[in-house]
Write a protein that holds these residues in place. Sequence first.
Motif, PDB file in Angstrom:
ATOM      1  N   ASP A 137      -4.294   8.323 -18.829  1.00 39.80           N
ATOM      2  CA  ASP A 137      -5.197   7.171 -18.977  1.00 39.80           C
ATOM      3  C   ASP A 137      -6.582   7.595 -19.461  1.00 39.80           C
ATOM      4  OD1 ASP A 137      -3.118   5.639 -17.889  1.00 39.80           O
ATOM      5  OD2 ASP A 137      -3.845   5.958 -15.850  1.00 39.80           O
ATOM      6  N   ALA A 138      -6.630   8.562 -20.371  1.00 42.56           N
ATOM      7  CA  ALA A 138      -7.919   9.044 -20.876  1.00 42.56           C
ATOM      8  C   ALA A 138      -8.369   8.322 -22.136  1.00 42.56           C
ATOM      9  CB  ALA A 138      -7.842  10.542 -21.145  1.00 42.56           C
ATOM     10  N   ALA A 139      -7.575   7.392 -22.647  1.00 42.01           N
ATOM     11  CA  ALA A 139      -7.928   6.734 -23.902  1.00 42.01           C
ATOM     12  C   ALA A 139      -9.130   5.807 -23.766  1.00 42.01           C
ATOM     13  CB  ALA A 139      -6.717   5.948 -24.427  1.00 42.01           C
ATOM     14  N   ASP A 140      -9.413   5.340 -22.542  1.00 43.08           N
ATOM     15  CA  ASP A 140     -10.507   4.394 -22.352  1.00 43.08           C
ATOM     16  C   ASP A 140     -11.721   5.041 -21.682  1.00 43.08           C
ATOM     17  OD1 ASP A 140      -9.329   4.839 -19.933  1.00 43.08           O
ATOM     18  OD2 ASP A 140      -9.305   2.747 -19.290  1.00 43.08           O
ATOM     19  N   ASP A 141     -11.854   6.349 -21.770  1.00 36.26           N
ATOM     20  CA  ASP A 141     -12.942   7.027 -21.074  1.00 36.26           C
ATOM     21  C   ASP A 141     -14.275   6.942 -21.813  1.00 36.26           C
ATOM     22  OD1 ASP A 141     -11.162   7.682 -19.134  1.00 36.26           O
ATOM     23  OD2 ASP A 141     -11.031   9.819 -19.629  1.00 36.26           O
ATOM     24  N   GLN A 142     -14.269   6.698 -23.123  1.00 39.06           N
ATOM     25  CA  GLN A 142     -15.484   6.750 -23.914  1.00 39.06           C
ATOM     26  C   GLN A 142     -15.812   5.389 -24.507  1.00 39.06           C
ATOM     27  OE1 GLN A 142     -14.836   9.844 -26.793  1.00 39.06           O
ATOM     28  NE2 GLN A 142     -14.829  11.484 -25.270  1.00 39.06           N
ATOM     29  N   GLY A 143     -17.118   5.115 -24.627  1.00 38.07           N
ATOM     30  CA  GLY A 143     -17.554   3.831 -25.169  1.00 38.07           C
ATOM     31  C   GLY A 143     -18.938   3.943 -25.803  1.00 38.07           C
ATOM     32  N   ILE A 144     -19.275   2.935 -26.613  1.00 40.07           N
ATOM     33  CA  ILE A 144     -20.537   2.910 -27.356  1.00 40.07           C
ATOM     34  C   ILE A 144     -21.194   1.555 -27.164  1.00 40.07           C
ATOM     35  CG2 ILE A 144     -21.603   3.084 -29.652  1.00 40.07           C
ATOM     36  CD1 ILE A 144     -19.342   4.880 -30.497  1.00 40.07           C
ATOM     37  N   ALA A 145     -22.526   1.549 -27.180  1.00 35.92           N
ATOM     38  CA  ALA A 145     -23.292   0.305 -27.104  1.00 35.92           C
ATOM     39  C   ALA A 145     -24.553   0.460 -27.945  1.00 35.92           C
ATOM     40  CB  ALA A 145     -23.651  -0.030 -25.656  1.00 35.92           C
ATOM     41  N   THR A 146     -25.028  -0.650 -28.502  1.00 36.74           N
ATOM     42  CA  THR A 146     -26.247  -0.638 -29.306  1.00 36.74           C
ATOM     43  C   THR A 146     -27.124  -1.818 -28.914  1.00 36.74           C
ATOM     44  OG1 THR A 146     -25.235  -1.965 -31.064  1.00 36.74           O
ATOM     45  CG2 THR A 146     -25.084   0.433 -31.265  1.00 36.74           C
ATOM     46  N   ARG A 147     -28.427  -1.663 -29.160  1.00 38.48           N
ATOM     47  CA  ARG A 147     -29.402  -2.714 -28.875  1.00 38.48           C
ATOM     48  C   ARG A 147     -30.464  -2.696 -29.968  1.00 38.48           C
ATOM     49  NH1 ARG A 147     -30.498  -7.270 -25.434  1.00 38.48           N
ATOM     50  NH2 ARG A 147     -32.730  -7.655 -25.698  1.00 38.48           N
ATOM     51  N   PHE A 148     -30.827  -3.908 -30.440  1.00 41.52           N
ATOM     52  CA  PHE A 148     -31.812  -4.060 -31.502  1.00 41.52           C
ATOM     53  C   PHE A 148     -32.778  -5.175 -31.123  1.00 41.52           C
ATOM     54  CE2 PHE A 148     -32.956  -6.796 -35.075  1.00 41.52           C
ATOM     55  CZ  PHE A 148     -33.692  -5.927 -35.871  1.00 41.52           C
ATOM     56  N   ASP A 149     -34.092  -4.927 -31.257  1.00 39.36           N
ATOM     57  CA  ASP A 149     -35.121  -5.926 -30.958  1.00 39.36           C
ATOM     58  C   ASP A 149     -36.192  -5.884 -32.044  1.00 39.36           C
ATOM     59  OD1 ASP A 149     -34.692  -7.026 -28.016  1.00 39.36           O
ATOM     60  OD2 ASP A 149     -34.241  -4.877 -27.957  1.00 39.36           O
ATOM     61  N   TRP A 150     -36.637  -7.076 -32.438  1.00 43.38           N
ATOM     62  CA  TRP A 150     -37.717  -7.198 -33.431  1.00 43.38           C
ATOM     63  C   TRP A 150     -38.657  -8.320 -32.998  1.00 43.38           C
ATOM     64  CZ3 TRP A 150     -38.828 -11.481 -36.612  1.00 43.38           C
ATOM     65  CH2 TRP A 150     -39.856 -11.270 -37.547  1.00 43.38           C
ATOM     66  N   THR A 151     -39.952  -8.055 -33.045  1.00 46.51           N
ATOM     67  CA  THR A 151     -40.967  -9.060 -32.713  1.00 46.51           C
ATOM     68  C   THR A 151     -42.030  -9.069 -33.794  1.00 46.51           C
ATOM     69  OG1 THR A 151     -42.229  -7.464 -31.387  1.00 46.51           O
ATOM     70  CG2 THR A 151     -40.610  -8.807 -30.225  1.00 46.51           C
ATOM     71  N   GLN A 152     -42.596 -10.260 -34.039  1.00 47.66           N
ATOM     72  CA  GLN A 152     -43.620 -10.442 -35.071  1.00 47.66           C
ATOM     73  C   GLN A 152     -44.627 -11.487 -34.604  1.00 47.66           C
ATOM     74  OE1 GLN A 152     -43.885  -9.070 -38.490  1.00 47.66           O
ATOM     75  NE2 GLN A 152     -45.907  -9.975 -38.218  1.00 47.66           N
ATOM     76  N   HIS A 153     -45.929 -11.167 -34.738  1.00 50.09           N
ATOM     77  CA  HIS A 153     -46.997 -12.108 -34.439  1.00 50.09           C
ATOM     78  C   HIS A 153     -47.613 -12.588 -35.745  1.00 50.09           C
ATOM     79  CE1 HIS A 153     -46.619 -10.121 -30.516  1.00 50.09           C
ATOM     80  NE2 HIS A 153     -47.199 -11.194 -30.006  1.00 50.09           N
ATOM     81  N   TRP A 154     -47.802 -13.923 -35.852  1.00 52.24           N
ATOM     82  CA  TRP A 154     -48.403 -14.528 -37.037  1.00 52.24           C
ATOM     83  C   TRP A 154     -49.721 -15.181 -36.641  1.00 52.24           C
ATOM     84  CZ3 TRP A 154     -45.364 -13.654 -41.366  1.00 52.24           C
ATOM     85  CH2 TRP A 154     -44.017 -13.326 -41.113  1.00 52.24           C
TER      86      TRP A 154
END
Length: 657
Positions: free
Chosen positions: A534-551
């Motif tokens: 049952d080692a096929a599910d041992d690894q995983g990836i995640a990403t996060r992206f944030d952008w802010t702008q003041h006008w």
Amino acid sequence: MFRKLLLGLIVFLGLFSQLLAQEQPWNNQRYVWIPAQDSFLLDSLTILPYSLQVFKPAGGRYDSTFYQLDQQTFRWLKPSSADSILVYYRVLPYDFSSTYSLLDTAKLEKTPEGLLVGTYNPYAREGGLLDGQRLNYSGSFSRGLSFGNRQDLVLNSSFNLQLGGELGDGIKVTAAITDENLPIQPEGNTRQLRDFDRIFIRLEKNQTQLTAGDYELRSPQSYFMQYFKKLEGASFSTSLTDDQGGRWSNNASVAIARGQFRRQQITAVEGNQGPYKLQGNNGERFIIILAGTEKILLDGQALQRGRDADYVIDYNQGEVTFTARRLITKDSRITVEFEYADQRYLRSLYAAGSQYQRDRWQAYVNIYSQQDSKTATGDLQLSDEERQRLREAGDQLSDAFVSTITSLDAPDSQRATYTQVDTTINCNGEIINYTFLRFSPEGLLVASFAFVGEGQGDYVLDASLTANERAYRWVAPDENCQPQGSYAPIRRLAAPQLQRLITAGGQYETGKNSSLRAELAFSQEDLNRFSNLDAADDQGIATRFDWTQHWQLSADTSKWLLETSLSHEWVQANFRAINPYRSPEFLRDWNLADINGIGSTNTAEEQLGGAGLALLYPKRGRLEYRWSTFVRDSLYNGQQHSTAFQWEEKGWNINAK
């Protein structure tokens, strides 16, 4: 062992200065060559008059008419053809001609009545443990005896030392030792806790710091990597500035982890302030909470510990009780995050991180890994048969158990004994053979029973059975062959685990009023290091992206601003964080708590996105709107709209959500 070594290091700092000051065995004999003229100071100590002898350079001795001894001063009385002479004498270890006083007259003060007053303590020590060093220290050491009519004589000891100062060459030291021989934890009924058995030493020089002993490790700058650990080990950190003005910070830790993290949702009972029992990740009902690691939220609001505050906690019993300040109802949402002691395996931990920041951008990388040893076990000793059972179980640890039924040579009145009985059960028209244990004082079988959950076992606790220990009674399955008990004569096996997380990210200010941030995370979780299944599910990836702008909406920077934001988070189905990084109210916000149990059990790919607009007036208020979406593969798809308004004007404060 580690505590003893570190305690010895602290004591060595005090003894080292004394060892340097120690001389060789003292000898009171003196041989001195002096000029044969005028007077000469022979020694600073008192000279024995009858031990003085003066020798000629060519041999022989001068008689006493040629010289005179006045305390420590030697005087030559007659002319001599020799330039120098050899003087032999013996001294006492003191100078009896000096003046000694118990009181320093310079510190005497005159009272209005004309009396001279001062302080004198005949028991004060003239020297200290660390004399000659620029160190400040304080503490106490005590021993006591405990005895009674129902216990043996017990020797209790305690040691408390605080040390701080400079060792030299710019090296600063801070140390604390609190060593109690009683294995107890502080009571969780005050806001401030006192650790009874804590030891650490910290060395600092410029921007470099080394800490060894008991210390706390907190999460670095990262979105996915969140933790708070109490450890025993060593931690190192340093920072420097390069020629371009950038700042580079590095840190590393190697330690022995003292516990496991747990987030538990407590089902509240109407009008019941507690105590509410805390359990381990595998349903353990008797656990010890590590003092100070708990975080309790009631209806999403963090509570404060203390009898005069919101709750008290018994760390040794693992129980939480709420004060009258917080009334508990059946609709109360109680979330408890804590770490509890788990000594089944020796768990090592290492963490490292590096961060670089310059001008408008910064980057970082962090690694965290904790793993149970497959060879060095703690309280758990495994036989070869049990190890093989774990290898065959893979990640299905619910199937990793062994029977606890053993036989006796003769009946034992001090134990709850059983006999083995065979029977048949009709399940949906099918006859099934069953073998179970029946309580009998004459039985030759004994067993320890484990709680496996309501409706998951074939035995129930029966208080009516007479025995010197808990006795259990077998209950037959229902007509659908479903168990109706809560206990089973088994012992679940715990497997050594590994958990690792690596995060890398950065932030860049694309302009004066805008910023971009991103992070990538890689996780590895092995639930059973004994098995390659049952080692096929041992690894995983995640990403996060944030952008802010003041006008800026007007030339006046102190007036209206428009803030825009975008975010997106993608989490692979097999990604596992060290500790939960989302809000405890996240599932409730998305109505996930009651949707087929998918809120926290089933693994699935997740995507969380959002966009927002906000109209701001500095120092006055803001009006904002945010749209969010959350998708869990094909299990769930939801959207969320939220608005908020806040304004302050002439003493008025208006909030709306």
